[in-house]
Design a protein around this motif. Structure first.
Motif, mmCIF file in Angstrom:
data_model
loop_
_atom_site.group_PDB
_atom_site.id
_atom_site.type_symbol
_atom_site.label_atom_id
_atom_site.label_comp_id
_atom_site.label_asym_id
_atom_site.label_seq_id
_atom_site.Cartn_x
_atom_site.Cartn_y
_atom_site.Cartn_z
ATOM 1 N N VAL A 33 0.859 -1.183 0.000
ATOM 2 C CA VAL A 33 0.000 0.000 0.000
ATOM 3 C C VAL A 33 0.896 1.234 0.000
ATOM 4 N N ALA A 34 0.743 2.086 -1.009
ATOM 5 C CA ALA A 34 1.533 3.308 -1.113
ATOM 6 C C ALA A 34 0.906 4.364 -0.203
ATOM 7 N N ILE A 35 1.551 4.642 0.910
ATOM 8 C CA ILE A 35 1.024 5.596 1.882
ATOM 9 C C ILE A 35 1.678 6.945 1.622
ATOM 10 N N PRO A 36 0.880 7.971 1.294
ATOM 11 C CA PRO A 36 1.474 9.270 0.974
ATOM 12 C C PRO A 36 2.026 9.970 2.205
ATOM 13 N N ALA A 37 2.983 10.845 1.973
ATOM 14 C CA ALA A 37 3.552 11.644 3.061
ATOM 15 C C ALA A 37 2.544 12.714 3.470
ATOM 16 N N LEU A 38 2.377 12.895 4.763
ATOM 17 C CA LEU A 38 1.493 13.938 5.270
ATOM 18 C C LEU A 38 2.189 15.289 5.173
ATOM 19 N N PRO A 39 1.426 16.377 5.119
ATOM 20 C CA PRO A 39 2.054 17.696 5.143
ATOM 21 C C PRO A 39 2.884 17.863 6.417
ATOM 22 N N GLU A 40 3.950 18.627 6.331
ATOM 23 C CA GLU A 40 4.843 18.810 7.478
ATOM 24 C C GLU A 40 4.135 19.390 8.692
ATOM 25 N N ASP A 41 3.088 20.189 8.461
ATOM 26 C CA ASP A 41 2.391 20.821 9.580
ATOM 27 C C ASP A 41 1.193 20.003 10.081
ATOM 28 N N ALA A 42 1.097 18.743 9.678
ATOM 29 C CA ALA A 42 0.050 17.863 10.215
ATOM 30 C C ALA A 42 0.377 17.538 11.668
ATOM 31 N N GLY A 43 -0.643 17.456 12.501
ATOM 32 C CA GLY A 43 -0.410 17.187 13.916
ATOM 33 C C GLY A 43 -1.354 16.147 14.472
ATOM 34 N N THR A 44 -1.094 15.723 15.705
ATOM 35 C CA THR A 44 -1.890 14.718 16.421
ATOM 36 C C THR A 44 -2.153 13.519 15.506
ATOM 37 N N ILE A 45 -1.095 12.874 15.075
ATOM 38 C CA ILE A 45 -1.179 11.783 14.102
ATOM 39 C C ILE A 45 -1.376 10.459 14.828
ATOM 40 N N VAL A 46 -2.372 9.691 14.372
ATOM 41 C CA VAL A 46 -2.664 8.366 14.922
ATOM 42 C C VAL A 46 -2.693 7.377 13.760
ATOM 43 N N TYR A 47 -1.859 6.339 13.843
ATOM 44 C CA TYR A 47 -1.765 5.332 12.793
ATOM 45 C C TYR A 47 -2.517 4.072 13.209
ATOM 46 N N SER A 48 -3.201 3.448 12.245
ATOM 47 C CA SER A 48 -3.863 2.169 12.499
ATOM 48 C C SER A 48 -4.109 1.478 11.160
ATOM 49 N N TYR A 49 -4.535 0.234 11.238
ATOM 50 C CA TYR A 49 -4.962 -0.455 10.025
ATOM 51 C C TYR A 49 -6.205 -1.253 10.355
ATOM 52 N N ILE A 50 -7.001 -1.472 9.310
ATOM 53 C CA ILE A 50 -8.246 -2.208 9.455
ATOM 54 C C ILE A 50 -8.054 -3.550 8.782
ATOM 55 N N HIS A 51 -8.062 -4.601 9.590
ATOM 56 C CA HIS A 51 -7.847 -5.951 9.080
ATOM 57 C C HIS A 51 -9.096 -6.398 8.339
ATOM 58 N N GLY A 52 -8.931 -6.854 7.149
ATOM 59 C CA GLY A 52 -10.051 -7.327 6.344
ATOM 60 C C GLY A 52 -9.623 -7.449 4.901
ATOM 61 N N GLU A 53 -10.595 -7.597 4.038
ATOM 62 C CA GLU A 53 -10.321 -7.686 2.609
ATOM 63 C C GLU A 53 -11.018 -6.523 1.937
ATOM 64 N N PRO A 54 -10.320 -5.491 1.550
ATOM 65 C CA PRO A 54 -8.875 -5.355 1.599
ATOM 66 C C PRO A 54 -8.392 -4.867 2.968
ATOM 67 N N LEU A 55 -7.115 -5.061 3.235
ATOM 68 C CA LEU A 55 -6.505 -4.475 4.411
ATOM 69 C C LEU A 55 -6.375 -2.976 4.137
ATOM 70 N N VAL A 56 -6.807 -2.151 5.078
ATOM 71 C CA VAL A 56 -6.833 -0.701 4.871
ATOM 72 C C VAL A 56 -5.908 -0.027 5.875
ATOM 73 N N ALA A 57 -4.941 0.736 5.359
ATOM 74 C CA ALA A 57 -4.091 1.566 6.220
ATOM 75 C C ALA A 57 -4.870 2.838 6.536
ATOM 76 N N GLN A 58 -4.793 3.292 7.778
ATOM 77 C CA GLN A 58 -5.576 4.454 8.193
ATOM 78 C C GLN A 58 -4.708 5.402 9.018
ATOM 79 N N ILE A 59 -4.807 6.688 8.703
ATOM 80 C CA ILE A 59 -4.094 7.716 9.459
ATOM 81 C C ILE A 59 -5.093 8.813 9.802
ATOM 82 N N GLN A 60 -5.216 9.114 11.077
ATOM 83 C CA GLN A 60 -6.034 10.239 11.512
ATOM 84 C C GLN A 60 -5.085 11.345 11.962
ATOM 85 N N PHE A 61 -5.381 12.576 11.550
ATOM 86 C CA PHE A 61 -4.486 13.683 11.866
ATOM 87 C C PHE A 61 -5.223 15.010 11.762
#
Length: 189
Positions: free
Chosen positions: A57-85
């Motif tokens: 999964v190609a995960i894009p770079a967040l803007p430099e001024d992004a804050g309060t970043i939380v990483y997770s993934y959702i197990h399933g079909e498809p597997l989903v990478a998730q970033i809250q910020f």
């Protein structure tokens, strides 16, 4: 003695009244056969852990001024990478998943909200026929951007409850996440 008996009876009645509530909460995590279902969302501490959990999964770079970043993934079909910020004044959820072999994007935003405006933008990447779909609500401030990047075999969804109308900072953020010089300009100008 009567006071103690009254207190014990009240506690017993309270326990009997609250027991169905406790059982109902447990039932939310059971399937139709009564088997406990695992929470599909798994938190990870770093971008490196997220990348390892979501290979391909190609995960894009967040803007430099992004804050309060939380990483997770959702197990399933498809597997989903998730970033809250947070970016600017708004909270965003970015999801990314590998495109299937037929290269047709699936619903990974998981939103069941009424959208009354849909805009489509094409030719996001040079030589690519990818499509950005922006759905928003004129009544509320929420919006979602869904796009694919065929060269990276990845699809994306960016959601915000507050990044929609009227200025649509979600579109600006989507453009930043897609990378510089995509051939697409903010506001489709």
């Amino acid at each position: 003695m009567i006071k103690r008996l009254t207190v014990w009876l009240l506690l017993l009645v309270l326990a009997l009244v609250m027991a169905p509530c406790a059982l109902a909460q447990e039932d939310e995590h059971l399937d139709e056969d009564g088997v406990l279902i695992e929470n599909p969302v798994h938190d990870v501490a770093t971008l490196e852990e997220l990348t390892a959990a979501a290979p391909g999964v190609a995960i894009p770079a967040l803007p430099e001024d992004a804050g309060t970043i939380v990483y997770s993934y959702i197990h399933g079909e498809p597997l989903v990478a998730q970033i809250q910020f947070h970016w600017g004044e708004h909270l965003y959820t970015l999801r990314a998943a590998k495109l299937p072999e037929d290269m047709k994007a699936r619903d990974i935003d998981g939103l069941y909200l009424p959208f009354d405006v849909t805009e489509e933008f094409t030719n996001l990447y040079e030589g690519d026929e990818d499509l950005l779909v922006v759905k928003s609500s004129t009544e509320e401030a929420y919006a979602v951007c869904d796009w694919t990047h065929a060269a990276a075999s990845t699809q994306y969804s960016l959601f915000s409850e507050t990044g929609g109308e009227p200025e649509m900072p979600i579109i600006e953020l989507a453009a930043l996440l897609m990378g510089a010089n995509t051939g697409w300009t903010v506001g489709n100008e």
